[in-house]
Structure formats: structure tokens, C-alpha cells
Design an enzyme around this catalytic site. Structure first.
Site, PDB file in Angstrom:
ATOM      1  N   ALA A  35       0.724  -1.229   0.134  1.00 11.22           N
ATOM      2  CA  ALA A  35       0.011  -0.064   0.054  1.00 11.22           C
ATOM      3  C   ALA A  35       0.794   1.260  -0.082  1.00 11.22           C
ATOM      4  CB  ALA A  35      -1.011   0.164   1.028  1.00 11.22           C
ATOM      5  N   HIS A  37       2.907   4.702  -0.633  1.00 14.55           N
ATOM      6  CA  HIS A  37       2.436   6.167  -0.681  1.00 14.55           C
ATOM      7  C   HIS A  37       3.945   7.086  -0.816  1.00 14.55           C
ATOM      8  CE1 HIS A  37       3.649   6.232   3.609  1.00 14.55           C
ATOM      9  NE2 HIS A  37       2.938   5.288   3.958  1.00 14.55           N
ATOM     10  N   HIS A  40       6.874   6.160   1.481  1.00 14.52           N
ATOM     11  CA  HIS A  40       7.623   4.850   0.981  1.00 14.52           C
ATOM     12  C   HIS A  40       8.579   5.325  -0.076  1.00 14.52           C
ATOM     13  CE1 HIS A  40       4.033   2.501   2.724  1.00 14.52           C
ATOM     14  NE2 HIS A  40       5.210   1.968   3.274  1.00 14.52           N
ATOM     15  N   GLN A  64       3.257  -9.745  12.839  1.00 13.39           N
ATOM     16  CA  GLN A  64       3.069  -8.447  13.577  1.00 13.39           C
ATOM     17  C   GLN A  64       1.831  -7.890  13.840  1.00 13.39           C
ATOM     18  OE1 GLN A  64       5.723  -6.886  10.631  1.00 13.39           O
ATOM     19  NE2 GLN A  64       4.648  -4.767  11.299  1.00 13.39           N
ATOM     20  N   ASP A  80      -0.632  -1.961  -8.014  1.00 14.82           N
ATOM     21  CA  ASP A  80      -0.166  -0.196  -7.858  1.00 14.82           C
ATOM     22  C   ASP A  80       0.896  -0.445  -7.180  1.00 14.82           C
ATOM     23  OD1 ASP A  80      -1.000   2.242  -8.019  1.00 14.82           O
ATOM     24  OD2 ASP A  80      -0.838   2.113  -5.881  1.00 14.82           O
ATOM     25  N   GLN A  84       4.387   1.512  -8.730  1.00 15.97           N
ATOM     26  CA  GLN A  84       4.763   2.737  -8.108  1.00 15.97           C
ATOM     27  C   GLN A  84       6.318   2.389  -7.864  1.00 15.97           C
ATOM     28  OE1 GLN A  84       3.409   4.903  -4.976  1.00 15.97           O
ATOM     29  NE2 GLN A  84       1.474   3.585  -4.941  1.00 15.97           N
ATOM     30  N   GLY A 150      11.493   4.473   8.264  1.00 14.84           N
ATOM     31  CA  GLY A 150      10.851   5.562   8.154  1.00 14.84           C
ATOM     32  C   GLY A 150      10.697   6.215   9.784  1.00 14.84           C
ATOM     33  N   LYS A 152       8.778   7.749  11.265  1.00 21.11           N
ATOM     34  CA  LYS A 152       7.350   7.623  11.809  1.00 21.11           C
ATOM     35  C   LYS A 152       7.213   6.428  12.767  1.00 21.11           C
ATOM     36  CE  LYS A 152       2.964   6.516  10.086  1.00 21.11           C
ATOM     37  NZ  LYS A 152       3.033   5.304  10.320  1.00 21.11           N
ATOM     38  N   ASP A 153       7.697   5.344  12.476  1.00 18.29           N
ATOM     39  CA  ASP A 153       7.758   4.250  13.302  1.00 18.29           C
ATOM     40  C   ASP A 153       9.196   4.440  14.155  1.00 18.29           C
ATOM     41  OD1 ASP A 153       5.458   2.452  12.306  1.00 18.29           O
ATOM     42  OD2 ASP A 153       6.449   3.092  10.594  1.00 18.29           O
ATOM     43  N   SER A 189       0.031   3.863   5.348  1.00 16.24           N
ATOM     44  CA  SER A 189      -0.817   2.914   4.339  1.00 16.24           C
ATOM     45  C   SER A 189      -2.252   2.929   4.986  1.00 16.24           C
ATOM     46  CB  SER A 189      -0.298   1.512   4.384  1.00 16.24           C
ATOM     47  OG  SER A 189       0.851   1.576   3.878  1.00 16.24           O
ATOM     48  N   ARG A 190      -2.327   3.105   6.325  1.00 17.91           N
ATOM     49  CA  ARG A 190      -3.601   3.013   7.085  1.00 17.91           C
ATOM     50  C   ARG A 190      -4.438   4.187   6.781  1.00 17.91           C
ATOM     51  NH1 ARG A 190      -0.674   0.010  10.929  1.00 17.91           N
ATOM     52  NH2 ARG A 190      -2.007  -1.960  11.511  1.00 17.91           N
TER      53      ARG A 190
END
Ligand code: PAF
Length: 289
Positions: A35, A37, A40, A64, A80, A84, A150, A152-153, A189-190
Site C-alpha cells: 500500500a 505512498h 515509501h 506482527q 499498484d 509505483q 521511516g 514515523k515508526d 498506508s492506513r
């Protein structure tokens, strides 16, 4: 825009990576659950700036997820994703099945240590054990020179750095900044599971961090946490799991901000449910304006 080679078994992916290395090229790796975006793509671009060849894995890792419904609902737009990757110049996509990664008889796992006991680890039982297990397998299959994750995590990044140090895995771990929507929402992705109302409500997540950062300038840990919680309280559709102010090295909560008002010393993270979608975010509490 050449299409990347898509591998579905560890053996095929391993032998391709071995060939690439034999030819003298370095491999940059971006592990994902698909997914894809812009966030990524930024990781892929970062990997391209550091390595000759970039490989992306797309695997929704069942180990996980601590909730079956979350695993089932996770988006899987593989065509997709491959397109990408093609546009981003990725050489190979590793998209194994669950059975290829965890065949009948699989029983050996890796356990994350105390860094996994707070925040995400405290709310998602076994999550980081699943992450470090799958990454150990992916690193062993690909033997990349470097892997990009990332920020973000943030907790995941810290745990992965610990993993490669503790298990002497020969891969450099590179962190890359969070990519955000214009209204501040971190790309995830969420996010594609948020309907229009939930998407509007989700702005509370970055705003809660903004409010805490502003309050921390002259206030205490409690002032900063209260400022974040006030934002969540005003957003009835948004239910936080936690807001934590912590040391970026130990991931332990900090009792005071005294002596910490310098970039890089203190972080704030949150996780919140917006409807049935769980979002996470984090920032440097004293980042440069
Ligand atoms: O961050 C993710 O998408 C996943 O945790 C990872 C690193 C791909 C492992 O499954």
C-alpha cells in the site's frame, strides 16, 4: 520505466541478490507491507542516494498483527505497488506469500528486548517480536548493504538498530524523516482506510503533537501531555491509546524537561484510534522551528 522483477520465494530472491553482489553492486533495501505512498517513495529515493540497486519487500507480516481484523483489513494493492516501484526505479520487488515466509514447521522466532516494552509494544502484544523475526529473515535472504526505515515508526527504528547490533547483522540501518500531508497528518498506508469524516478528525493527531510541543517550550511534562490530551478531548471521534514523552535512546518516559530543551534530546509519540483505524505519530519535542 523498466518493470522491477517480482520474486515470490526466498530462494529466487536470494540468488538474484547474490548475483547483484557478485557483479559489485551495493543493495539498498526498503522493507514495507505494501500500500505504498509518497512516504515509501521517499524511503526508496533515500535508498537510491546511498546504494546502486534498490529492492523493496511487500509482505503483510501476519506475525506482527495482534488483531486478526487489522491484518485482514490491511490494504494489499500489489499491482499498484509494483507500478509505483517501477516509477521509482526499483530493481526488484520481493512479495512472498505467508506460506513462503512461514512454511509448515516454522517455529524459530526472534524476541525484541526492553525497548519493546513501552508505547507500541505495551499496546500491541508480540508486535515487535513479529517485526524483528520477519526482518531477520528478510536481511538474511537479501543481505542488503543498507536498509531504510521511516522515523514515523520511531520505536521500530530504535528496535531494528538494536536488533542488528545485538545479532551482528551486517546491514546499515538508515532512518528517514516522516513525510506529511499539508495539514500535518503523517503519511501511512492506513490513511487510505479513513473516510472523509475520519480523515478530517485524524488531523487531531498531528495537532495534539503541535500543542504538546508548544506547551513544552516553557511548561512541564504534565503541561505538554495535558495540551495533547486537550486536543484529543475536543475530537470525539479520536481515541488515544497513549501520549508519551520519552528519551529517544532508552524510549523510557522522562520525568522532567529540565536540561532537555535542546533538539534531539526528547521525543513525543502518540497512537490514536480514528474510528477503526489506528494511527501513530511522533516528533522531536524540541525540534528546530
Ligand atoms: O514498518 C513496516 O511496514 C513493517 O513493520 C516492516 C518493517 C516492513 C516489517 O514487516
Amino acid at each position: 520505466m523498466p518493470t522491477p522483477i517480482v520474486f515470490s520465494t526466498p530462494d529466487e530472491q536470494r540468488s538474484w541478490a547474490d548475483d547483484v553482489r557478485r557483479q559489485g553492486s551495493t543493495i539498498g533495501f526498503v522493507p514495507t507491507m505494501g500500500a505504498l505512498h509518497r512516504g515509501h517513495i521517499a524511503l526508496i529515493d533515500h535508498a537510491h542516494s546511498l546504494a546502486d540497486v534498490v529492492v523493496v519487500s511487500v509482505f503483510v507480516n501476519p506475525r506482527q498483527f495482534n488483531q486478526r481484523a487489522d491484518f485482514d483489513a490491511y490494504p494489499r494493492p500489489i499491482d499498484d505497488d509494483v507500478q509505483q516501484c517501477a516509477a521509482a526505479g526499483v530493481a526488484a520487488v520481493f512479495a512472498p506469500t505467508g506460506a513462503a515466509m512461514y512454511p509448515q514447521g516454522f517455529e524459530t522466532t526472534v524476541t525484541a528486548g526492553p525497548l519493546a516494552s513501552t508505547m507500541e509494544g505495551a499496546h500491541r502484544d508480540g508486535h515487535f517480536d513479529g517485526v524483528v523475526t520477519v526482518l531477520t529473515k528478510l536481511f538474511s535472504i537479501l543481505r542488503p548493504d543498507l536498509a531504510v526505515f521511516g522515523e514515523k515508526d520511531f520505536q521500530q527504528l530504535a528496535i531494528v538498530r538494536r536488533l542488528v547490533t545485538d545479532l551482528d547483522l551486517d546491514v546499515e540501518i538508515v532512518g528517514a524523516p516522516t513525510v506529511r500531508e499539508p495539514d500535518g497528518l503523517a503519511l501511512s498506508s492506513r490513511n487510505r482506510r479513513l473516510d472523509a469524516t475520519a480523515r478530517a478528525a485524524a488531523r487531531a493527531v498531528p495537532r495534539a503533537l503541535d500543542a504538546a510541543i508548544a506547551a513544552a517550550r516553557d511548561g512541564s511534562v504534565d503541561d505538554a501531555l495535558r495540551a495533547a490530551c486537550d486536543v484529543f478531548d475536543a475530537a470525539p471521534q479520536v481515541h488515544p491509546d497513549y501520549v508519551e514523552i520519552f528519551d529517544p535512546n532508552t524510549l523510557r518516559p522522562v520525568p522532567t524537561l529540565e536540561g532537555r530543551r535542546v533538539p534531539g534530546t526528547t521525543r513525543i509519540a502518540t497512537a490514536a484510534h480514528v474510528g477503526d483505524v489506528r494511527l501513530i505519530d511522533n516528533r522531536d519535542l524540541f525540534e528546530r522551528a
